[in-house]
Design a protein around this motif. Structure first.
Motif, PDB file in Angstrom:
ATOM      1  N   ILE A 257     -13.804  78.988 -83.646  1.00  0.00           N
ATOM      2  CA  ILE A 257     -15.288  78.870 -83.010  1.00  0.00           C
ATOM      3  C   ILE A 257     -15.195  78.204 -81.870  1.00  0.00           C
ATOM      4  O   ILE A 257     -16.273  78.420 -80.893  1.00  0.00           O
ATOM      5  CB  ILE A 257     -16.104  78.289 -84.213  1.00  0.00           C
TER       6      ILE A 257
ATOM      7  N   SER B  13     -15.255  88.503 -84.277  1.00  0.00           N
ATOM      8  CA  SER B  13     -14.762  88.069 -85.410  1.00  0.00           C
ATOM      9  C   SER B  13     -13.373  88.824 -85.750  1.00  0.00           C
ATOM     10  O   SER B  13     -13.363  89.917 -85.183  1.00  0.00           O
ATOM     11  CB  SER B  13     -15.568  88.202 -86.583  1.00  0.00           C
TER      12      SER B  13
ATOM     13  N   ILE C  39     -26.165  83.095 -79.683  1.00  0.00           N
ATOM     14  CA  ILE C  39     -25.241  82.970 -80.780  1.00  0.00           C
ATOM     15  C   ILE C  39     -26.004  83.486 -81.903  1.00  0.00           C
ATOM     16  O   ILE C  39     -27.044  83.243 -82.416  1.00  0.00           O
ATOM     17  CB  ILE C  39     -24.820  81.552 -81.240  1.00  0.00           C
TER      18      ILE C  39
ATOM     19  N   TYR D  89     -25.759  82.106 -86.654  1.00  0.00           N
ATOM     20  CA  TYR D  89     -25.479  80.758 -86.553  1.00  0.00           C
ATOM     21  C   TYR D  89     -25.580  79.868 -87.692  1.00  0.00           C
ATOM     22  O   TYR D  89     -25.068  78.700 -87.707  1.00  0.00           O
ATOM     23  CB  TYR D  89     -26.245  80.310 -85.251  1.00  0.00           C
TER      24      TYR D  89
ATOM     25  N   ASN E  84     -15.098  79.708 -90.452  1.00  0.00           N
ATOM     26  CA  ASN E  84     -15.184  79.574 -89.110  1.00  0.00           C
ATOM     27  C   ASN E  84     -16.574  79.160 -88.696  1.00  0.00           C
ATOM     28  O   ASN E  84     -16.719  79.776 -87.504  1.00  0.00           O
ATOM     29  CB  ASN E  84     -14.516  80.761 -88.467  1.00  0.00           C
ATOM     30  N   ASN E  85     -17.318  78.372 -89.169  1.00  0.00           N
ATOM     31  CA  ASN E  85     -18.752  78.282 -88.807  1.00  0.00           C
ATOM     32  C   ASN E  85     -18.883  77.177 -87.931  1.00  0.00           C
ATOM     33  O   ASN E  85     -17.926  76.431 -87.283  1.00  0.00           O
ATOM     34  CB  ASN E  85     -19.766  78.296 -89.978  1.00  0.00           C
TER      35      ASN E  85
ATOM     36  N   GLY F 289     -12.449  83.502 -87.982  1.00  0.00           N
ATOM     37  CA  GLY F 289     -11.453  83.521 -86.976  1.00  0.00           C
ATOM     38  C   GLY F 289     -10.114  84.026 -87.654  1.00  0.00           C
ATOM     39  O   GLY F 289      -9.734  84.285 -88.793  1.00  0.00           O
TER      40      GLY F 289
ATOM     41  N   ILE G 128     -20.653  85.690 -84.230  1.00  0.00           N
ATOM     42  CA  ILE G 128     -19.618  84.741 -84.669  1.00  0.00           C
ATOM     43  C   ILE G 128     -19.246  85.205 -86.366  1.00  0.00           C
ATOM     44  O   ILE G 128     -20.131  85.606 -86.898  1.00  0.00           O
ATOM     45  CB  ILE G 128     -19.959  83.488 -84.657  1.00  0.00           C
TER      46      ILE G 128
ATOM     47  N   VAL H 148     -14.666  80.671 -78.774  1.00  0.00           N
ATOM     48  CA  VAL H 148     -15.952  81.452 -78.769  1.00  0.00           C
ATOM     49  C   VAL H 148     -17.072  80.740 -78.094  1.00  0.00           C
ATOM     50  O   VAL H 148     -17.790  81.227 -76.711  1.00  0.00           O
ATOM     51  CB  VAL H 148     -16.189  82.097 -80.094  1.00  0.00           C
ATOM     52  N   ILE H 149     -17.473  79.600 -78.552  1.00  0.00           N
ATOM     53  CA  ILE H 149     -18.801  78.840 -78.087  1.00  0.00           C
ATOM     54  C   ILE H 149     -18.496  78.302 -76.474  1.00  0.00           C
ATOM     55  O   ILE H 149     -19.375  78.330 -75.717  1.00  0.00           O
ATOM     56  CB  ILE H 149     -19.171  78.000 -79.276  1.00  0.00           C
TER      57      ILE H 149
END
Length: 365
Positions: free
Chosen positions: A191, A154, A204, A207, A213-214, A187, A184, A194-195
């Motif tokens: 996201i 993050s 993760i 979550y 940024n979810n 940002g 996470i 990352v994912i």
């Protein structure tokens, strides 16, 4: 006490049983009232499960703010096994490993890819703090403890390093044959960046966070990159923490039949004493209030966690195994619950721990 009978306990599906423990091992699981032994402990009406496993804690008390005493967040709270989620990098992992010897709680760890670990909270802001050789050496030295690698991706942690620490983590995962646990949060990195780098068996954590940024869009629909990650076998871990659990996001996940893989606390001294975490029992109560069954909630901290760890013996009650058990009740009493967004709700049932059997030893909470 290592020779005793837990009498009249019940499993989450309502079956009443006795569990006979001798020399710390489960020697018999029988109908309630039939267990025999020198010490019979009557726990009529109390639930029993295999020992709870918290897959995301911070149990290195020297580090501030993210640290706590092992047994304070372990057996004292009804948790027989904790997994420290990257408190230590290669510089201090030996100290965390040494602390296991005086703890009654089982301890495993994710190794922070930054050698300094959580000595600072921007531990991935300088790429020179990621020493690949030291990571590999630590993994080789402490194979019995290290279960994966941790990267906190993050903005506040990586700063100008962006997504590069996760790319390095991916390489280290291949070199060590260990999965990644990826935190996470805010940002950048986005996201999606990352994912898309996560593979089957990676985790993760956080979550269900409610940050911008979810993993859900403005309509509370799961992002495509999230659905793809689930399809390829990425594991979802709650990691409640001070800032990483939202009731509303959790409700969206439930509506879309996402999870539960593992429920964990991200507990440390601050959010244990001052909330909003307090304990694993408190976090489990939140999921009960969201409409999950008791069996689903307990499975998330027993069987599911044990299977991810590849230690199935920690997630079952079986003759011949060392006894790791959690005793708890579900009380029909109101309780105020708070998520990481500050939203407060009142639930009408609460889970409370009574005691544990940790490595065959009975300990009251």
């Amino acid at each position: 006490m290592k020779d005793f009978v837990l009498s009249q306990v019940k499993t989450v599906n309502g079956e009443e049983i006795d569990i006979v423990i001798e020399a710390g091992e489960v020697t018999q699981v029988t109908k309630a009232g039939y267990g025999q032994g020198k010490h019979v402990l009557d726990y009529s009406g109390v639930y029993v499960s295999s020992g709870w496993i918290d897959l995301h804690v911070h149990a290195f008390p020297e580090f501030n703010p993210y640290g706590d005493e092992i047994d304070e967040i372990g057996v004292s709270q009804g948790v027989t096994t904790i997994v420290d989620a990257g408190s230590c990098g290669a510089d201090r992992i030996s100290d965390l490993v040494a602390s296991r010897k005086t703890a009654k709680t089982n301890v495993y760890a994710f190794l922070n890819i930054s050698r300094i670990g959580l000595k600072r909270v921007d531990e991935l802001s300088k790429l020179e703090w990621i020493d690949k050789e030291k990571v590999v050496q630590a993994v080789n030295d402490y194979k019995e403890v290290i279960v994966g690698l941790k990267a906190r991706i993050s903005k506040s942690v990586v700063s100008e390093s962006g997504i590069e620490p996760l790319r390095i983590a991916r390489t280290l995962s291949s070199e060590t044959s260990l999965p990644l646990m990826v935190h996470i949060g805010s940002g950048p990195p986005t996201i999606d960046e990352v994912i898309s780098l996560l593979e089957k068996g990676d985790i993760i954590t956080h979550y269900l966070n409610g940050k911008q940024n979810n993993l859900f869009d403005a309509q509370e629909e799961p992002l495509q990159v999230f659905k793809q990650a689930i399809e390829r076998g990425v594991h979802l871990d709650v990691g409640h923490g001070t800032a990483s659990f939202s009731f509303k996001v959790a409700e969206a996940a439930k509506r879309h039949h996402i999870g539960l893989n593992t429920i964990s606390t991200d507990i440390y001294r601050g959010n244990r004493l001052n909330g909003p975490v307090y304990s694993l029992a408190n976090v489990l109560t939140k999921f009960l209030s969201l409409g999950y069954s008791l069996e689903e909630v307990i499975t998330a901290v027993t069987t599911n966690a044990a299977n991810w760890l590849k230690k199935p013996e920690l997630g079952r009650i079986k003759v011949g195994d060392v006894a790791n058990l959690t005793l708890f009740t579900v009380r029909n009493e109101p309780i105020k619950l708070t998520d990481s967004e500050g939203e407060k709700r009142v639930a009408d049932r609460r889970i409370e721990t009574i005691g544990v059997v940790a490595n065959g030893e009975f300990i009251e909470c």
